[in-house]
Design a protein around this motif. Structure first.
Motif, PDB file in Angstrom:
ATOM      1  N   GLY A 275      14.364  -5.893  18.923  1.00  0.00           N
ATOM      2  CA  GLY A 275      14.817  -5.848  20.313  1.00  0.00           C
ATOM      3  C   GLY A 275      14.683  -7.162  21.037  1.00  0.00           C
ATOM      4  N   LEU A 276      14.708  -8.257  20.301  1.00  0.00           N
ATOM      5  CA  LEU A 276      14.572  -9.585  20.907  1.00  0.00           C
ATOM      6  C   LEU A 276      15.666  -9.797  21.955  1.00  0.00           C
ATOM      7  CD1 LEU A 276      12.800 -12.146  20.505  1.00  0.00           C
ATOM      8  CD2 LEU A 276      14.582 -13.002  18.972  1.00  0.00           C
ATOM      9  N   TYR A 277      15.274 -10.217  23.154  1.00  0.00           N
ATOM     10  CA  TYR A 277      16.138 -10.452  24.314  1.00  0.00           C
ATOM     11  C   TYR A 277      16.621  -9.156  24.974  1.00  0.00           C
ATOM     12  CZ  TYR A 277      16.330 -15.444  23.448  1.00  0.00           C
ATOM     13  OH  TYR A 277      16.005 -16.755  23.297  1.00  0.00           O
ATOM     14  N   ARG A 278      16.563  -8.024  24.255  1.00  0.00           N
ATOM     15  CA  ARG A 278      16.940  -6.763  24.890  1.00  0.00           C
ATOM     16  C   ARG A 278      15.758  -6.160  25.643  1.00  0.00           C
ATOM     17  NH1 ARG A 278      20.897  -2.844  24.451  1.00  0.00           N
ATOM     18  NH2 ARG A 278      21.985  -3.919  22.770  1.00  0.00           N
ATOM     19  N   ILE A 279      14.559  -6.272  25.061  1.00  0.00           N
ATOM     20  CA  ILE A 279      13.353  -5.756  25.707  1.00  0.00           C
ATOM     21  C   ILE A 279      12.878  -6.789  26.726  1.00  0.00           C
ATOM     22  CG2 ILE A 279      10.974  -5.023  25.353  1.00  0.00           C
ATOM     23  CD1 ILE A 279      11.767  -4.154  22.537  1.00  0.00           C
ATOM     24  N   VAL A 280      12.696  -6.364  27.972  1.00  0.00           N
ATOM     25  CA  VAL A 280      12.343  -7.291  29.050  1.00  0.00           C
ATOM     26  C   VAL A 280      10.838  -7.333  29.244  1.00  0.00           C
ATOM     27  CG1 VAL A 280      14.524  -6.937  30.218  1.00  0.00           C
ATOM     28  CG2 VAL A 280      12.603  -5.478  30.787  1.00  0.00           C
ATOM     29  N   GLY A 281      10.372  -8.451  29.772  1.00  0.00           N
ATOM     30  CA  GLY A 281       8.954  -8.607  30.049  1.00  0.00           C
ATOM     31  C   GLY A 281       8.597  -8.138  31.445  1.00  0.00           C
ATOM     32  N   VAL A 282       7.290  -8.116  31.732  1.00  0.00           N
ATOM     33  CA  VAL A 282       6.807  -7.734  33.060  1.00  0.00           C
ATOM     34  C   VAL A 282       7.221  -8.820  34.057  1.00  0.00           C
ATOM     35  CG1 VAL A 282       4.769  -7.179  34.437  1.00  0.00           C
ATOM     36  CG2 VAL A 282       4.873  -6.514  32.013  1.00  0.00           C
TER      37      VAL A 282
ATOM     38  N   ALA B 270       0.427 -19.357  22.935  1.00  0.00           N
ATOM     39  CA  ALA B 270       0.599 -18.033  22.337  1.00  0.00           C
ATOM     40  C   ALA B 270       0.177 -16.902  23.258  1.00  0.00           C
ATOM     41  CB  ALA B 270      -0.192 -17.965  21.022  1.00  0.00           C
ATOM     42  N   GLU B 271      -0.483 -17.207  24.383  1.00  0.00           N
ATOM     43  CA  GLU B 271      -0.906 -16.130  25.281  1.00  0.00           C
ATOM     44  C   GLU B 271       0.291 -15.458  25.950  1.00  0.00           C
ATOM     45  OE1 GLU B 271      -2.081 -17.266  29.545  1.00  0.00           O
ATOM     46  OE2 GLU B 271      -2.788 -18.969  28.355  1.00  0.00           O
ATOM     47  N   TRP B 272       1.429 -16.155  25.970  1.00  0.00           N
ATOM     48  CA  TRP B 272       2.637 -15.574  26.571  1.00  0.00           C
ATOM     49  C   TRP B 272       3.373 -14.760  25.510  1.00  0.00           C
ATOM     50  CZ3 TRP B 272       2.737 -15.988  31.654  1.00  0.00           C
ATOM     51  CH2 TRP B 272       2.080 -17.080  32.243  1.00  0.00           C
ATOM     52  N   GLU B 273       3.617 -13.478  25.812  1.00  0.00           N
ATOM     53  CA  GLU B 273       4.331 -12.614  24.880  1.00  0.00           C
ATOM     54  C   GLU B 273       5.776 -13.090  24.711  1.00  0.00           C
ATOM     55  OE1 GLU B 273       2.784  -8.196  25.212  1.00  0.00           O
ATOM     56  OE2 GLU B 273       3.316  -8.979  27.178  1.00  0.00           O
ATOM     57  N   ILE B 274       6.359 -12.786  23.559  1.00  0.00           N
ATOM     58  CA  ILE B 274       7.732 -13.212  23.296  1.00  0.00           C
ATOM     59  C   ILE B 274       8.701 -12.574  24.286  1.00  0.00           C
ATOM     60  CG2 ILE B 274       9.633 -13.059  21.623  1.00  0.00           C
ATOM     61  CD1 ILE B 274       7.632 -15.257  21.056  1.00  0.00           C
ATOM     62  N   LYS B 275       8.469 -11.314  24.650  1.00  0.00           N
ATOM     63  CA  LYS B 275       9.367 -10.669  25.618  1.00  0.00           C
ATOM     64  C   LYS B 275       9.292 -11.355  26.985  1.00  0.00           C
ATOM     65  CE  LYS B 275       6.153  -6.964  26.955  1.00  0.00           C
ATOM     66  NZ  LYS B 275       5.961  -5.487  27.005  1.00  0.00           N
ATOM     67  N   THR B 276       8.129 -11.916  27.311  1.00  0.00           N
ATOM     68  CA  THR B 276       8.003 -12.678  28.557  1.00  0.00           C
ATOM     69  C   THR B 276       8.778 -13.990  28.461  1.00  0.00           C
ATOM     70  OG1 THR B 276       5.798 -11.740  28.906  1.00  0.00           O
ATOM     71  CG2 THR B 276       6.365 -13.708  30.167  1.00  0.00           C
ATOM     72  N   VAL B 277       8.722 -14.646  27.304  1.00  0.00           N
ATOM     73  CA  VAL B 277       9.435 -15.912  27.102  1.00  0.00           C
ATOM     74  C   VAL B 277      10.949 -15.692  27.151  1.00  0.00           C
ATOM     75  CG1 VAL B 277       9.828 -17.819  25.491  1.00  0.00           C
ATOM     76  CG2 VAL B 277       7.536 -16.856  25.732  1.00  0.00           C
ATOM     77  N   THR B 278      11.428 -14.653  26.450  1.00  0.00           N
ATOM     78  CA  THR B 278      12.881 -14.393  26.442  1.00  0.00           C
ATOM     79  C   THR B 278      13.376 -14.010  27.836  1.00  0.00           C
ATOM     80  OG1 THR B 278      12.469 -12.099  25.756  1.00  0.00           O
ATOM     81  CG2 THR B 278      12.910 -13.712  24.032  1.00  0.00           C
ATOM     82  N   SER B 279      12.588 -13.233  28.571  1.00  0.00           N
ATOM     83  CA  SER B 279      12.977 -12.871  29.939  1.00  0.00           C
ATOM     84  C   SER B 279      12.988 -14.093  30.847  1.00  0.00           C
ATOM     85  CB  SER B 279      12.029 -11.805  30.495  1.00  0.00           C
ATOM     86  OG  SER B 279      12.128 -10.608  29.759  1.00  0.00           O
ATOM     87  N   ALA B 280      12.045 -15.009  30.630  1.00  0.00           N
ATOM     88  CA  ALA B 280      12.017 -16.241  31.425  1.00  0.00           C
ATOM     89  C   ALA B 280      13.269 -17.075  31.165  1.00  0.00           C
ATOM     90  CB  ALA B 280      10.760 -17.048  31.100  1.00  0.00           C
ATOM     91  N   LEU B 281      13.694 -17.153  29.905  1.00  0.00           N
ATOM     92  CA  LEU B 281      14.912 -17.907  29.576  1.00  0.00           C
ATOM     93  C   LEU B 281      16.125 -17.309  30.284  1.00  0.00           C
ATOM     94  CD1 LEU B 281      15.962 -19.340  26.163  1.00  0.00           C
ATOM     95  CD2 LEU B 281      17.568 -17.910  27.399  1.00  0.00           C
ATOM     96  N   LYS B 282      16.281 -15.982  30.209  1.00  0.00           N
ATOM     97  CA  LYS B 282      17.425 -15.337  30.855  1.00  0.00           C
ATOM     98  C   LYS B 282      17.361 -15.477  32.375  1.00  0.00           C
ATOM     99  CE  LYS B 282      16.670 -11.384  28.842  1.00  0.00           C
ATOM    100  NZ  LYS B 282      16.819  -9.947  28.520  1.00  0.00           N
TER     101      LYS B 282
END
Length: 722
Positions: A409-416, A442-454
């Motif tokens: 679900g990379l980029y589909r699942i959103v972060g907080v 690494a403390e930042w979850e991948i879903k947080t990183v992908t949501s930040a990019l979008k």
């Protein structure tokens, strides 16, 4: 061509064109309902009588072959064409199986009959009930309105106010019912694309299971079955996204219909009652009228919603003058007289309310137009395509590709959201951006990183692929030939500004890597198109038609991902000239709000634009001469500098904002109007914004001030000093 989209904004106008469009959708639903009913009947015959299986199957196949889908919009996606073609494919399979008839079909009722009956009863049935309610409310509203407009103006004010309130309540209820009915019709039209075809696919799968001697035929059908399943799933996914967007737009329209009013080619349009003289006296006939200020053309179409048709021939006249009728001069309320150049006599018209009459009067007597500010719906932060922006995107991509390329679900699942905003604030800090070697920890979850990019891409002042090219990309995606689509999109990408193209290339290379690992992360090219299409190609106006084009935005992104090496590493087949490249880099004046310099600095009556400009220049020149000649005396006497505007001019109503004192140059000021910056040195703001440290600038006609820590230029006639 498919069915035209039903715009929620048209529900308010309730124009003849809107009614005709609604009728076409209703006819399509009736056609679908009749077809499903017949299909269910044929299916039952197929199950119940083995002896009649051959003839029933042929009839069933013929029914499928004859039915044609009507999609909303002017073009179909590959998935929609695949779904539309599926019925013909099913019919061919049934004809081939006719020669190899076998045993009774088991469980056919559960997989075929029940879903179709459920769709027909729950969806089409609900649409029919909504139509009954809509027709009933139309009758009630029109009757109440006519009764209200026939009230004598001589009645007591309290009675008139009570009647006005009652009409407003009925009008609001009719408007809400109309919006709900249009929403339901749109929903059923979209649902049938998958809820109708999917049971048929399941039914055919059952046939293959019970027909052993049809095994080879089933193998041949396997490729199309896979393609159709993907098309159905893609269509379902697009429907879910589209439905939420349409529902959100409907709620916005309910809350504030005027804010989302569709831009019309006419200066004013709506229903008016026109007084007509007859042998037995006078009568008031309902017309749908349009007025075009440039040509001064008034078009009157006799139309009654209750009867659903025209009551006579269209008539067009050229406006000569428009005069408000006094209350004591006519028994009817809300009336005004219109004189035409090409028609003798006076045309007396009755508006639907006092506010409606005011709008018609403003449109016809040449008062100031209403300027709409088409601002981007996304928040305009400090995100830019600069070194900091590229650094942020590269850091996010590096974190994803090194730590989370295989996450499902990379980029589909959103972060907080709070975490996403915190990460963005860290990345957008100039100090952090300057540390190019520092990775996202690494403390930042991948879903947080992908949501930040979008989120960063959505925070840009405009979409990455630019408003002026949005329609061109959509048209390219609608081309029938795949090779032509790629070629056209290839050419359009090379018309983007250099930074936009570089950022797009960086992003597409990354998404191609993500898609290459789709077996682990489940993010195929189609799924990535769904995620990034609305972000990179969002439209400038939020309409139902634009929402229906989201599927083509997704296709554009799919093409960019699949062909990223060719598109970004080679030049288009037809090279652009320098002149074309220069034009393509310029901001399109047709696709953005008016700049500060293009907006009116004063309010004018009906004077030709060239004459107004000469008057304005004359006034400004005289002001500058006066200021120059009296500069020394002003400094000596410590008096405040005031603009020497000729306020006695009969053709101009000048709104004079206060100017700063020459002895106190740094002051606070408040914006009178909204303004969209055209250059980096200018400030963007809305009406009511307060600026700090405002003082005269070296640029004539401009002030310099500070807003949110940023210093820039402000048009001096757009503010008043506090």
């Amino acid at each position: 061509m498919g069915l035209p989209a039903l715009e929620f904004s048209d529900c308010c106008l309730d124009s003849p064109h809107f009614r005709e469009t609604l009728k076409s959708h209703e006819a399509e639903l009736d056609k679908t309902n009749k077809f499903i009913k017949e299909l269910i009947k044929d299916g039952k015959s197929l199950i119940s009588a083995l002896k009649n299986l051959s003839s029933a199957k042929r009839k069933f196949a013929d029914s499928l072959n004859e039915f044609k889908f009507q999609c909303i919009g002017d073009a179909e996606t590959d998935d929609e064409m695949c779904i539309a073609r599926s019925l013909q494919e099913f019919a061919a399979v049934l004809r081939n199986l006719e020669d190899e008839r076998s045993r009774m079909i088991e469980n056919a009722s559960e997989v075929l009959i029940t879903p179709l009956e459920k769709f027909r009863k729950e969806q089409i049935g609900a649409a029919r009930e909504a139509k009954k309610k809509y027709d009933k409310e139309t009758e009630k509203y029109c009757g109440t309105l006519e009764k209200h407009l026939n009230l004598s103006s001589k009645k007591k004010e309290s009675q008139l106010q009570e009647a006005d309130s009652q009409v407003d309540l009925v009008r609001q209820h009719f408007y809400e019912v109309s919006l709900e009915y249009v929403f339901k019709v749109q929903e059923v039209q979209e649902r049938k694309m998958f809820e109708f075809v999917e049971p048929l696919l399941a039914f055919l799968q059952g046939l293959f299971t019970f027909y052993h001697h049809g095994y080879e035929l089933a193998k041949d059908f396997g490729d199309f079955k896979t393609q159709l399943t993907i098309s159905i799933q893609n269509t379902r996914n697009r429907f879910e996204g589209t439905r939420s967007e349409v529902e959100s737009l409907m709620k916005k329209m309910k809350e504030n219909p005027l804010e989302h009013k569709t831009i019309s080619p006419y200066t004013m349009e709506g229903y008016l009652y026109v007084q007509e003289k007859r042998h037995f006296g006078t009568s008031w006939v309902k017309h749908y009228c349009t007025y075009q200020r440039d040509s001064k053309q008034i078009t009157m179409v006799p139309f009654d919603q209750k009867s659903g048709g025209k009551g006579g021939e269209d008539e067009s006249v050229t406006l000569k003058s428009c005069t408000r009728r006094k209350t004591d001069s006519i028994e009817k309320r809300f009336c005004f007289d219109v004189e035409a150049v090409d028609r003798p006599g006076v045309i007396t018209m009755q508006a639907l309310s006092e506010e409606d009459r005011r709008l018609w009067m403003e449109a016809m007597d040449g008062r100031e137009p209403v300027y709409n500010s088409n601002r981007d719906s996304q928040s305009e932060g400090t995100a830019q395509l600069d070194s900091i922006g590229f650094s942020i995107i590269r850091k996010c991509i590096h974190a994803v590709e090194t730590r989370g390329i295989n996450e499902q679900g990379l980029y589909r699942i959103v972060g907080v959201n709070s975490r996403v905003q915190k990460l963005l604030s860290v990345l957008m800090d100039p100090k952090a951006a300057s540390e190019t070697e520092t990775d996202i920890c690494a403390e930042w979850e991948i879903k947080t990183v992908t949501s930040a990019l979008k989120t960063y891409l959505r925070m840009l002042p405009g979409p990455l692929m630019m408003y002026q090219f949005q329609r061109s990309f959509i048209k390219a995606a609608k081309l029938e030939n795949q090779e032509t689509r790629v070629s056209e999109i290839h050419s359009l990408v090379h018309r983007l500004p250099e930074k936009n193209r570089q950022m797009l290339q960086l992003l597409m290379n990354h998404l191609a890597n993500v898609a290459n690992n789709h077996k682990q992360n489940l993010m195929t090219v189609a799924n990535l198109g769904v995620v990034f299409g609305p972000t990179l190609l969002r439209p400038q106006e939020e309409t139902v038609a634009a929402i229906m084009d989201i599927k083509f935005q997704n296709i554009v992104i799919e093409i960019l991902i699949e062909n990223h090496e060719k598109i970004f590493n080679t030049v288009p087949d037809v090279p652009l000239t320098n002149a074309q490249l220069h034009l393509s880099r310029k901001k399109s004046s047709d696709s953005k709000p008016p700049s500060c310099s293009e907006r009116p600095l004063t309010l004018f009556h009906a004077v030709p634009s060239t004459e107004k400009q000469e008057q304005r220049n004359s006034i400004i020149n005289s002001s500058l001469e006066s200021v120059s000649s009296s500069a020394n005396s002003i400094l000596n006497s410590s008096s405040s500098l005031q603009p020497n505007l000729n306020s006695s001019d009969s053709n101009l109503d000048v709104v004079k904002p206060s100017r700063p004192s020459s002895l106190t140059p740094f002051r606070k000021a408040k914006a009178l109007y909204a303004c969209q910056a055209e250059h980096d040195s200018e400030l963007s703001f809305t009406a009511g914004t307060v600026f700090d440290n405002v003082h005269p600038s070296q640029e004539p006609g401009w002030l310099e001030g500070t807003l949110n820590g940023k210093t820039g230029l402000i048009p001096e006639n757009y503010v008043e000093f506090l």
